[in-house]
Write an enzyme that holds these catalytic residues in place. Sequence first.
Site, short mmCIF file in Angstrom:
data_model
loop_
_atom_site.label_atom_id
_atom_site.label_comp_id
_atom_site.label_asym_id
_atom_site.label_seq_id
_atom_site.Cartn_x
_atom_site.Cartn_y
_atom_site.Cartn_z
N TYR A 1 -1.39 -0.92 10.51
CA TYR A 1 -1.57 -1.07 9.06
C TYR A 1 -0.38 -0.48 8.30
O TYR A 1 0.23 -1.16 7.46
CB TYR A 1 -2.87 -0.42 8.60
CG TYR A 1 -3.15 -0.66 7.13
CD1 TYR A 1 -3.54 -1.92 6.68
CD2 TYR A 1 -3.01 0.37 6.20
CE1 TYR A 1 -3.78 -2.15 5.32
CE2 TYR A 1 -3.25 0.14 4.85
CZ TYR A 1 -3.64 -1.11 4.41
OH TYR A 1 -3.86 -1.33 3.08
N SER B 1 0.86 -1.20 0.00
CA SER B 1 0.00 0.00 0.00
C SER B 1 0.89 1.24 0.00
O SER B 1 2.03 1.20 0.47
CB SER B 1 -0.87 0.01 1.26
OG SER B 1 -1.51 1.26 1.40
N1 NAP Z 1 -8.71 -0.98 -1.27
C1 NAP Z 1 -7.75 -0.10 -1.03
O1 NAP Z 1 -8.00 1.13 -1.01
C2 NAP Z 1 -6.35 -0.58 -0.81
C3 NAP Z 1 -5.33 0.38 -0.80
C4 NAP Z 1 -4.02 -0.03 -0.60
C5 NAP Z 1 -3.74 -1.36 -0.41
N2 NAP Z 1 -4.75 -2.28 -0.42
C6 NAP Z 1 -4.40 -3.68 -0.19
O2 NAP Z 1 -4.90 -4.48 -1.22
C7 NAP Z 1 -5.04 -5.82 -0.74
C8 NAP Z 1 -6.40 -6.35 -1.18
O3 NAP Z 1 -7.40 -5.62 -0.52
P1 NAP Z 1 -8.74 -5.20 -1.27
O4 NAP Z 1 -8.72 -3.74 -1.41
O5 NAP Z 1 -8.93 -6.04 -2.46
O6 NAP Z 1 -9.80 -5.53 -0.11
P2 NAP Z 1 -10.86 -6.71 0.06
O7 NAP Z 1 -11.81 -6.69 -1.08
O8 NAP Z 1 -11.40 -6.55 1.44
O9 NAP Z 1 -9.98 -8.03 -0.04
C9 NAP Z 1 -9.18 -8.47 1.03
C10 NAP Z 1 -8.80 -9.91 0.73
O10 NAP Z 1 -7.95 -10.36 1.79
C11 NAP Z 1 -8.40 -11.63 2.18
N3 NAP Z 1 -8.05 -11.90 3.59
C12 NAP Z 1 -8.27 -11.11 4.66
N4 NAP Z 1 -7.89 -11.76 5.78
C13 NAP Z 1 -7.44 -12.98 5.38
C14 NAP Z 1 -6.93 -14.11 6.08
N5 NAP Z 1 -6.84 -14.13 7.41
N6 NAP Z 1 -6.55 -15.20 5.35
C15 NAP Z 1 -6.66 -15.19 4.00
N7 NAP Z 1 -7.12 -14.16 3.29
C16 NAP Z 1 -7.53 -13.06 4.00
C17 NAP Z 1 -9.91 -11.58 2.01
O11 NAP Z 1 -10.44 -12.90 1.87
P3 NAP Z 1 -11.35 -13.64 2.96
O12 NAP Z 1 -12.01 -12.61 3.81
O13 NAP Z 1 -12.29 -14.45 2.14
O14 NAP Z 1 -10.37 -14.49 3.71
C18 NAP Z 1 -10.00 -10.83 0.67
O15 NAP Z 1 -9.90 -11.72 -0.40
C19 NAP Z 1 -4.88 -5.74 0.78
O16 NAP Z 1 -3.62 -6.23 1.13
C20 NAP Z 1 -4.99 -4.26 1.07
O17 NAP Z 1 -4.26 -3.88 2.22
C21 NAP Z 1 -6.05 -1.92 -0.61
#
Ligand code: NAP
Length: 238
Positions: free
Chosen positions: A145, A132
Site C-alpha cells: 500500500y 495517501s
Molecule cells: N479512507 C482513508 O483513510 C484514506 C486515506 C488515504 C488515502 N485514501 C485513498 O482514497 C481513495 C478512495 O478511498 P476511500 O477512502 O474513498 O475508500 P472506499 O470508500 O473503500 O472507496 C474505494 C473506491 O475504490 C474503488 N475500487 C476499488 N477497487 C477497484 C477496482 N478494481 N476497479 C475500480 N474501482 C475500484 C471502489 O469501487 P468498487 O468497489 O465499486 O469497484 C470505491 O469506489 C483510495 O485510493 C484510498 O487509498 C483513503
Amino acid sequence: MPNAIIIGASSGIGRELARVLASHGYNVGLAARRVELLQQVARDIPTAGFVKMIDISQPAEAMQSLRELIAEMKDVDLFVISSGTGFINPKLEWGPESETIAVNVSGFAAMANVAAEHLQSRGSGQLVGISSIAALRGNGHAPAYSASKAFMSNYARGLRHRFAKLRLPIGVTDVQPGFVDTPMAKGDRKFWMASPEKAAEQIYQAIRKRKKHVYVTRRWRIVAWLVKILPDWVVHRL
Ligand SMILES: NC(=O)c1ccc[n+]([C@@H]2O[C@H](COP(=O)([O-])OP(=O)(O)OC[C@H]3O[C@@H](n4cnc5c(N)ncnc54)[C@H](OP(=O)(O)O)[C@@H]3O)[C@@H](O)[C@H]2O)c1
C-alpha cells in the site's frame, strides 16, 4: 456545463466528490465495479450522471471502457482517480500485496494514461490522483500500500512535468489524505479522522485552485513533516 469523470465513485471520497462537483454544476461520469451504487449516485445528483462499470485491476479492458465513457460524455475537463485498495498484511501474504499493486499501480497508471491522452488531445484540463499520506514512507504493516501510493504520487508528478514540457495548461493535483472515515481507513491507531464530506470539500477547493499537491485534511501536513524527518530507528519503535 463542465464534465468530470471520477473513477472510484461508488463509495467514500469519490462518491462525495461526485456530489460536490455536481453541486457546482459538473456533469459527472461515475466509474467503479459496483454499478448499483454508481446508479444511486447518478440518481442523487442534480446534474447528468453517466455510469460505467470499470474494474481497473484489468487494465486493458478498463482503458477501453474509460475511452467509451469519454466518448459518451463527448468531452471531459476533469478526471479524478480515487479508486484504490489496501490491506494490513502482517504475514506479508502475496495475495493482498498483488491485488494492491494491480489496482493502485497498474490500474492507476492505466486510467491516468487514458486521461492524459484525452486532456492532451483537447489541450487543457485537470487530472487528480487520490494518493495517501502513506506515500511518504514505507510501512511494514502494509508494504504494498505505502509503495503503491508513492508510485501514484510520483506518476502524477511525472505527468505534470510532461504537460509542462509540452507547454499545455493541464493541471495535475496529487491529493494525500490522512484518515478519512470510509471502509479504506484501516489500522487500530486512527486519529484526526475526517468525514468524506469534509475531505471532498477540501479536494474540490484544491481542484478549483489548480493546486499541485494537497494534504487532506490540511493539518496532516504536520504529520507529513514528521514522517519525512524522523529517522528510521524512531519509526521502527513506534
Ligand atoms: N479512507 C482513508 O483513510 C484514506 C486515506 C488515504 C488515502 N485514501 C485513498 O482514497 C481513495 C478512495 O478511498 P476511500 O477512502 O474513498 O475508500 P472506499 O470508500 O473503500 O472507496 C474505494 C473506491 O475504490 C474503488 N475500487 C476499488 N477497487 C477497484 C477496482 N478494481 N476497479 C475500480 N474501482 C475500484 C471502489 O469501487 P468498487 O468497489 O465499486 O469497484 C470505491 O469506489 C483510495 O485510493 C484510498 O487509498 C483513503
